[in-house]
Write an enzyme that holds these catalytic residues in place. Structure first.
Site, PDB file in Angstrom:
ATOM      1  N   CYS A  78       0.997  -1.082  -0.090  1.00  0.00           N
ATOM      2  CA  CYS A  78      -0.111  -0.058  -0.438  1.00  0.00           C
ATOM      3  C   CYS A  78       1.467   1.474   0.097  1.00  0.00           C
ATOM      4  CB  CYS A  78      -1.393   0.119   1.318  1.00  0.00           C
ATOM      5  SG  CYS A  78      -2.339   1.144   1.020  1.00  0.00           S
ATOM      6  N   HIS A 172      -3.668  -5.006   1.803  1.00  0.00           N
ATOM      7  CA  HIS A 172      -2.710  -4.992   2.826  1.00  0.00           C
ATOM      8  C   HIS A 172      -2.056  -7.027   3.691  1.00  0.00           C
ATOM      9  CE1 HIS A 172      -2.307  -0.964   4.629  1.00  0.00           C
ATOM     10  NE2 HIS A 172      -3.371  -0.600   3.879  1.00  0.00           N
ATOM     11  N   GLU A 174      -0.538  -7.942   5.666  1.00  0.00           N
ATOM     12  CA  GLU A 174      -0.947  -8.218   7.177  1.00  0.00           C
ATOM     13  C   GLU A 174      -1.648  -8.078   7.417  1.00  0.00           C
ATOM     14  OE1 GLU A 174      -0.842  -3.894   6.620  1.00  0.00           O
ATOM     15  OE2 GLU A 174       0.191  -5.680   4.959  1.00  0.00           O
TER      16      GLU A 174
END
Length: 193
Positions: A78, A172, A174
């Site tokens: 990002c 993202h 994560e």
């Protein structure tokens, strides 16, 4: 193997948690001296304009940029993708050091505002089954250099790319419990996780 995580602002804690769950040694990176003795670095999502302003007070990005140019593997997600992109479509970060090194053109916040954030399944080269990608005010990759490999697309637009040891993603990875993209990045470095 020790992975640094740029920890100026944004989702760095989430990346650290994923790496920790994979058994990987980590280091928070906020100053140039934190770059010593790391084998790769992850640049998290967050607010790219805040990151460049904070980094400007430490001279971190010129040193990190040199290390990336010299071959330090890096994965930008990002806002991290924005920092790595060689070209941006707007001038919002002009006057600040960015990292560059990834031969792409990126439009910041191209997928909309915060309230327009979304999750979507994407197919990723090397992964069995879809990966649920989270897009939060995500940048869009508009143009690729000849050496950039597309690893995933959403609606026919690249959202995960690789150029040598430099990886960049619009979303993202994560967020959520699926760690496969982190695993793939680490495997590309020769790590066993």
């Amino acid at each position: 193997m020790r992975v640094g995580v740029l920890s100026l602002q944004g989702a760095f804690r989430e990346h650290l948690a994923v790496l920790d769950s994979l058994g990987v040694a980590t280091r928070k990176v906020t100053r140039p001296e934190h770059l010593e003795n790391i084998d790769s670095i992850i640049l998290p999502g967050g607010e790219s304009s805040a990151m460049v302003r904070i980094a400007a007070t430490t001279e971190l990005f010129p040193v990190l940029g040199e290390k990336i140019s010299a071959g330090l593997p890096v994965f930008g997600t990002c806002a991290g993708l924005i920092l790595l992109a060689d070209r941006l479509t707007d001038a919002s970060l002009d006057g600040f050091d960015r990292l560059g090194g990834l031969d792409v053109t990126v439009a910041r916040n191209a997928y909309g505002r915060q309230r327009e954030s979304f999750c979507a399944p994407v197919q990723v080269t090397g992964l069995d089954g879809a990966f649920d990608a989270t897009f939060i005010r995500a940048p869009q990759i508009l143009d690729l250099g000849t050496g950039v490999e597309v690893l995933s697309k959403y609606a026919a637009v690249p959202v995960l790319v690789r150029q040598g040891n430099i990886w960049g993603g619009s979303f993202h990875p994560e967020l959520g419990s699926d760690m496969r993209i982190h695993e793939e990045f680490l495997h590309s470095l020769g790590a066993t996780v």
